[in-house]
Design a protein around this motif. Structure first.
Motif, PDB file in Angstrom:
ATOM      1  N   PRO A  57      44.410  35.475  41.213  1.00 13.04           N
ATOM      2  CA  PRO A  57      44.893  34.265  40.546  1.00 13.04           C
ATOM      3  C   PRO A  57      45.690  33.389  41.504  1.00 13.04           C
ATOM      4  O   PRO A  57      46.480  33.889  42.305  1.00 13.04           O
ATOM      5  CB  PRO A  57      45.786  34.815  39.430  1.00 13.04           C
ATOM      6  N   GLY A  58      45.419  32.079  41.437  1.00  9.17           N
ATOM      7  CA  GLY A  58      46.137  31.149  42.297  1.00  9.17           C
ATOM      8  C   GLY A  58      45.568  31.013  43.690  1.00  9.17           C
ATOM      9  O   GLY A  58      46.132  30.287  44.527  1.00  9.17           O
ATOM     10  N   GLY A  77      41.032  41.558  21.826  1.00  8.04           N
ATOM     11  CA  GLY A  77      41.165  41.664  23.273  1.00  8.04           C
ATOM     12  C   GLY A  77      41.513  40.344  23.921  1.00  8.04           C
ATOM     13  O   GLY A  77      42.406  40.276  24.787  1.00  8.04           O
ATOM     14  N   TRP A  78      40.838  39.283  23.504  1.00  6.51           N
ATOM     15  CA  TRP A  78      41.153  37.966  24.064  1.00  6.51           C
ATOM     16  C   TRP A  78      42.550  37.516  23.644  1.00  6.51           C
ATOM     17  O   TRP A  78      43.306  36.961  24.449  1.00  6.51           O
ATOM     18  CB  TRP A  78      40.110  36.941  23.637  1.00  6.51           C
ATOM     19  N   LEU A  79      42.918  37.761  22.399  1.00  5.29           N
ATOM     20  CA  LEU A  79      44.249  37.339  21.964  1.00  5.29           C
ATOM     21  C   LEU A  79      45.327  38.070  22.758  1.00  5.29           C
ATOM     22  O   LEU A  79      46.377  37.499  23.081  1.00  5.29           O
ATOM     23  CB  LEU A  79      44.404  37.604  20.469  1.00  5.29           C
ATOM     24  N   VAL A  86      46.231  27.818  26.068  1.00  3.53           N
ATOM     25  CA  VAL A  86      45.922  27.760  24.639  1.00  3.53           C
ATOM     26  C   VAL A  86      44.458  28.119  24.378  1.00  3.53           C
ATOM     27  O   VAL A  86      44.113  28.572  23.278  1.00  3.53           O
ATOM     28  CB  VAL A  86      46.254  26.374  24.033  1.00  3.53           C
ATOM     29  N   THR A  87      43.603  27.975  25.393  1.00  2.00           N
ATOM     30  CA  THR A  87      42.189  28.296  25.202  1.00  2.00           C
ATOM     31  C   THR A  87      41.957  29.795  25.103  1.00  2.00           C
ATOM     32  O   THR A  87      40.894  30.238  24.633  1.00  2.00           O
ATOM     33  CB  THR A  87      41.348  27.654  26.323  1.00  2.00           C
ATOM     34  N   VAL A  88      42.922  30.608  25.487  1.00  2.00           N
ATOM     35  CA  VAL A  88      42.822  32.044  25.224  1.00  2.00           C
ATOM     36  C   VAL A  88      42.609  32.277  23.727  1.00  2.00           C
ATOM     37  O   VAL A  88      41.803  33.123  23.320  1.00  2.00           O
ATOM     38  CB  VAL A  88      44.084  32.767  25.724  1.00  2.00           C
ATOM     39  N   GLU A 133      48.860  36.987  29.915  1.00  2.00           N
ATOM     40  CA  GLU A 133      48.405  37.400  31.247  1.00  2.00           C
ATOM     41  C   GLU A 133      48.366  36.207  32.205  1.00  2.00           C
ATOM     42  O   GLU A 133      48.305  35.052  31.776  1.00  2.00           O
ATOM     43  CB  GLU A 133      47.024  38.042  31.157  1.00  2.00           C
ATOM     44  N   PRO A 134      48.393  36.458  33.520  1.00  2.00           N
ATOM     45  CA  PRO A 134      48.346  35.356  34.488  1.00  2.00           C
ATOM     46  C   PRO A 134      47.066  34.537  34.351  1.00  2.00           C
ATOM     47  O   PRO A 134      45.994  35.090  34.078  1.00  2.00           O
ATOM     48  CB  PRO A 134      48.388  36.077  35.840  1.00  2.00           C
TER      49      PRO A 134
END
Length: 328
Positions: A253-254, A317-319, A288-290, A324-325
């Protein structure tokens, strides 16, 4: 959610009706079926490869939770020609589509060169910009509404859906996670308000844009498999796209490469927003798209098909990924 009536794709009468519809649609284009169809069945859709004398065609039947895809394909072909495949035929009421062969997907080519993404993300952004003035037509056609102002209520509804959250199941939300997510409701609502305040108009948001859902053609790229799509903040697309790129390329990430892809995508909006604001909006949109991903999975699995159990853990699982990063 209340499970909607779903067709029985194994019913010979249903199969015969679908094959007759395909033959009639192909006949109007001077084509005919030349062999047996090859099926791929998932709880959310049935796909047939249909051999014809002029190359393969692809039939798709969606379940009630993803049935809007056929109507969305009609709108996208009209609003963004050349960015999606031109349908051979559509039955919006039944959620049926018949498409020409799109060639290899980016994944099929085996190419991990990130320059593909640098070229295709601006093309996808152009599609979203073309569609943005017409989101009312998409909503009227049944495309789900995941705009920022709607998401807080949808988030609360998810948390109250014990069946979808698999409460009490080893694959479900733990009591601790559920309580943490409930405590996050006000903060989540604040993020949604902040996202709306950036002033980027809502558009179609694919919600599952990875290398398996992009055709590579000689004249560019075509985007397909829109069953998870919604009307939402457009930048939410980056969540799945950058996560999938990071996974395939082994990037953390990043990583600067992910930031370059983010910026290549955002460039389409720099004529009306400054880059710093766009990057901030992208970060909030991915967060927010999580929730949007969890909603998409719940909708896709709104079926009595027993095979849904194989995928049901994706909803909680997605919620659970909400803290998470982010990839960028």
């Amino acid at each position: 959610m209340t499970t909607a009536p779903a067709p029985d794709w194994s019913d010979p009468l249903w199969r015969d009706g679908a094959l007759a519809w395909i033959a009639d649609a192909l006949g109007r284009h001077g084509r005919r079926v030349t062999g047996p169809v090859e099926p791929r069945v998932r709880p959310w859709s049935l796909v047939w490869r249909v051999p014809t004398g002029a190359g393969d065609a692809w039939f798709k039947a969606n379940n009630p939770g993803t049935r809007h895809e056929a109507a969305l394909l009609a709108e996208l072909a009209r609003l963004a020609p050349g960015q999606v495949l031109d349908p051979i035929a559509l039955d919006v009421r039944r959620g049926w589509s018949l498409l020409p062969d799109g060639g290899p997907s980016l994944r099929d080519t085996g190419q991990q060169d990130l320059s593909h993404w640098e070229r295709l993300l601006p093309r996808y952004a152009a599609l979203q910009l073309a569609v943005a003035p017409h989101v009312r037509a998409l909503l009227d056609a049944g495309v789900p509404d995941h705009r920022p102002q709607r998401l807080p209520a949808l988030y609360a509804e998810l948390l109250d859906d014990d069946a979808a959250m698999l409460r009490g199941s080893p694959d479900g939300l733990t009591a601790e996670s559920h309580e943490r997510l409930r405590a996050y409701r006000d903060e989540f609502a604040g993020l949604c308000r902040r996202l709306a305040e950036y002033g980027v108009p809502a558009s179609v948001q694919h919600d599952d844009l990875h290398d398996g859902n992009v055709f590579v053609a000689g004249d560019g790229y075509r985007f397909f498999d829109w069953g998870d799509a919604s009307v939402a903040h457009p930048f939410g697309t980056l969540l799945v796209t950058l996560r999938s790129v990071a996974y395939a390329a082994g990037l953390a990430p990043g990583d600067p490469a992910l930031l370059r892809l983010r910026d290549a995508y955002l460039e389409a909006w720099t004529d009306r927003h400054d880059r710093a604001s766009l990057r901030e909006a992208a970060t909030v949109a991915m967060r927010v798209t999580v929730v949007s991903r969890s909603l998409s999975w719940r909708r896709a699995l709104d079926t009595p098909d027993p095979a849904r159990a194989e995928y049901a853990a994706a909803v909680p699982g997605w919620l659970g990924e909400l803290f998470e990063p982010l990839p960028a």
